[in-house]
Design an enzyme around this catalytic site. Structure first.
Site, PDB file in Angstrom:
ATOM      1  N   GLN A  31      47.569  46.435  28.892  1.00 27.88           N
ATOM      2  CA  GLN A  31      46.447  47.358  29.007  1.00 27.88           C
ATOM      3  C   GLN A  31      45.288  46.908  28.124  1.00 27.88           C
ATOM      4  O   GLN A  31      45.481  46.456  26.998  1.00 27.88           O
ATOM      5  CB  GLN A  31      46.885  48.770  28.628  1.00 27.88           C
ATOM      6  CG  GLN A  31      47.858  49.397  29.611  1.00 27.88           C
ATOM      7  CD  GLN A  31      47.215  49.694  30.950  1.00 27.88           C
ATOM      8  OE1 GLN A  31      45.993  49.843  31.062  1.00 27.88           O
ATOM      9  NE2 GLN A  31      48.042  49.783  31.995  1.00 27.88           N
TER      10      GLN A  31
ATOM     11  N   CYS B  92      30.377  47.217  34.551  1.00 28.92           N
ATOM     12  CA  CYS B  92      30.151  48.639  34.280  1.00 28.92           C
ATOM     13  C   CYS B  92      29.311  49.267  35.389  1.00 28.92           C
ATOM     14  O   CYS B  92      28.407  48.637  35.912  1.00 28.92           O
ATOM     15  CB  CYS B  92      29.422  48.834  32.952  1.00 28.92           C
ATOM     16  SG  CYS B  92      30.300  48.202  31.526  1.00 28.92           S
TER      17      CYS B  92
ATOM     18  N   CYS C  19      23.654  49.223  27.182  1.00 23.38           N
ATOM     19  CA  CYS C  19      23.611  47.768  27.402  1.00 23.38           C
ATOM     20  C   CYS C  19      22.464  47.404  28.331  1.00 23.38           C
ATOM     21  O   CYS C  19      22.245  48.077  29.350  1.00 23.38           O
ATOM     22  CB  CYS C  19      24.934  47.305  28.006  1.00 23.38           C
ATOM     23  SG  CYS C  19      25.008  45.533  28.358  1.00 23.38           S
TER      24      CYS C  19
ATOM     25  N   GLU D 148      60.125  43.099  38.406  1.00 23.28           N
ATOM     26  CA  GLU D 148      58.755  42.591  38.343  1.00 23.28           C
ATOM     27  C   GLU D 148      58.692  41.270  39.097  1.00 23.28           C
ATOM     28  O   GLU D 148      59.601  40.448  38.989  1.00 23.28           O
ATOM     29  CB  GLU D 148      58.340  42.398  36.883  1.00 23.28           C
ATOM     30  CG  GLU D 148      57.077  41.612  36.639  1.00 23.28           C
ATOM     31  CD  GLU D 148      55.857  42.260  37.257  1.00 23.28           C
ATOM     32  OE1 GLU D 148      55.159  41.564  38.016  1.00 23.28           O
ATOM     33  OE2 GLU D 148      55.609  43.444  36.988  1.00 23.28           O
TER      34      GLU D 148
ATOM     35  N   CYS E 103      46.476  52.949  39.093  1.00 26.52           N
ATOM     36  CA  CYS E 103      45.120  52.581  38.681  1.00 26.52           C
ATOM     37  C   CYS E 103      44.125  52.754  39.810  1.00 26.52           C
ATOM     38  O   CYS E 103      42.920  52.570  39.605  1.00 26.52           O
ATOM     39  CB  CYS E 103      45.085  51.138  38.160  1.00 26.52           C
ATOM     40  SG  CYS E 103      45.587  49.901  39.362  1.00 26.52           S
TER      41      CYS E 103
END
Length: 396
Positions: free
Chosen positions: A236, A93, A84, A286, A353
């Site tokens: 996700q 990124c 890219c 949650e 994560c």
């Protein structure tokens, strides 16, 4: 000498150039660690371990600098041409300059290093690619754009600056997402927009909780199970991620009839659905009421409670054979870890994560009487430094 960005994207900063620097280990957060001549630590973006580079200073602090590669003098054999033209400029990124296999190697080293440094656990790890991954491209089923008079843009790294989406679109975007012209047309007055595509090809464009075009609810599939989620709700992003994580969690829990499982930070019910389908009795917790409403529709066999996990845990039955938790990036806090350990489950399965938060909580769980029995690392976010882990804990 190799330019850091062969697409000739101009540099974003005009700070001083220092070096040459020999780059050391890849650190959590997406930079290599180097030392300046005066001993100052320099965190260098867009480099790879072992490379010799010059670097442009972005921010200077008393004992360390944040910098980005200005020129590569001795490239790593694992350096590749980024796919890219925004590589290193867009905030999305930070690993496009590394071959996919090397990206996974670096991520495994980061997780292992954090576990060793902060939890005293020494373990050899490998990062697993998601089945069906397309060399790290065309995987983002959800994107956020800034809508400008000239088209669509992204935020630059740690900046309010807007950079235009490249001609042909973002290489990481799933091909089923709404095309750029559609997003500009329906979101021109919004200033920004989110887009999503589901497993059945349904699409949506939204802004600030309002659907601008497409489906108000999307369908996501995991094996024979289907889950209905709002386009702006959590799911996700990689199309293979939900199935991959659900399989890893189920393997670690070993769900069966008669087993009681608490699913904490349960979202729209992904893990609860897989565990309930295998016969387990599931209680989900949650904080997002909208997510709980989705979970109740997705997994009617389970029971869900909306509220802060540390508060709801105190009201749940004092028995759980297994506990699954998938906390936000900040991890689970000490009161939650202690409350889980007090239930004395036979297994705790932690989906993380952020490996730094995981390493901290590994230490907390060890203090509460649970040892790390296994860790799997998954490359759910190719071309970025982000990584997902599934850790299993047992008493001992």
């Amino acid at each position: 000498m190799v330019p850091v960005n062969p697409h000739d994207t101009p540099p974003r900063a005009d700070g001083p150039v220092v070096g040459p620097l020999r780059l050391g280990e890849w650190a959590h957060g997406g930079s290599c660690v180097a030392r300046a001549d005066d001993g100052r630590v320099v965190f260098v973006r867009h480099g790879l371990p072992g490379e010799l580079v010059t670097a442009r200073v972005l921010t200077a602090h008393a004992t360390w600098w944040q910098a980005e590669v200005a020129e590569v003098l001795e490239p790593s054999p694992d350096r590749v041409t980024p796919p890219c033209p925004l590589a290193g400029v867009c905030g999305g990124c930070d690993l496009q300059h590394a071959a996919p296999a090397h990206q996974r190697h670096l991520k495994a080293e980061v997780v292992a290093g954090l576990l060793r440094r902060f939890a005293g656990v020494d373990v050899a790890l490998e990062t697993e690619a998601v089945p069906g991954d397309r060399d790290g491209l065309a995987w983002r089923t959800r994107q956020r754009y800034l809508v400008t008079p000239g088209g669509l843009g992204f935020r630059a790294w740690r900046s309010h600056e807007v950079v235009d989406v490249p001609v042909g679109g973002c290489p990481l975007a799933h091909p089923g997402l709404p095309d750029d012209a559609t997003v500009v047309r329906v979101a021109a007055d919004a200033g920004e927009a989110g887009v999503a595509v589901d497993d059945d090809g349904g699409v949506a464009v939204w802004h600030d909780g309002r659907i601008l075009a497409g489906e108000p609810v999307l369908t996501q599939r995991v094996g024979a199970l289907s889950f209905r989620v709002r386009p702006d709700g959590f799911w996700q992003v990689h199309p293979g991620a939900a199935t991959t994580l659900a399989g890893a969690v189920a393997a670690a829990v070993g769900p069966c009839a008669g087993q009681v499982v608490f699913d904490l930070y349960c979202g729209a019910g992904l893990f609860a659905g897989v565990l309930a389908a295998a016969g387990s009795t599931v209680r989900g917790v949650e904080s997002s009421r909208a997510a709980v409403e989705s979970a109740r529709l997705n997994v009617p066999a389970a029971r869900f409670t909306a509220g802060r996990v540390e508060q709801v845990l105190a009201r749940l039955p004092r028995r759980a054979d297994a506990v699954v938790l998938d906390p936000p990036r900040s991890g689970a806090n000490r009161p939650v870890v202690d409350a889980i350990a007090a239930l004395r489950p036979a297994a705790i399965v932690y989906v993380a994560c952020d490996p730094a938060a995981l390493a901290r909580d590994v230490r907390h769980l060890a203090a509460a009487g649970y040892r790390l029995a296994g860790v799997r690392v998954f490359d759910l976010f190719p071309m970025t430094h982000h990584v997902e882990t599934v850790a299993q804990f047992i008493p001992g």
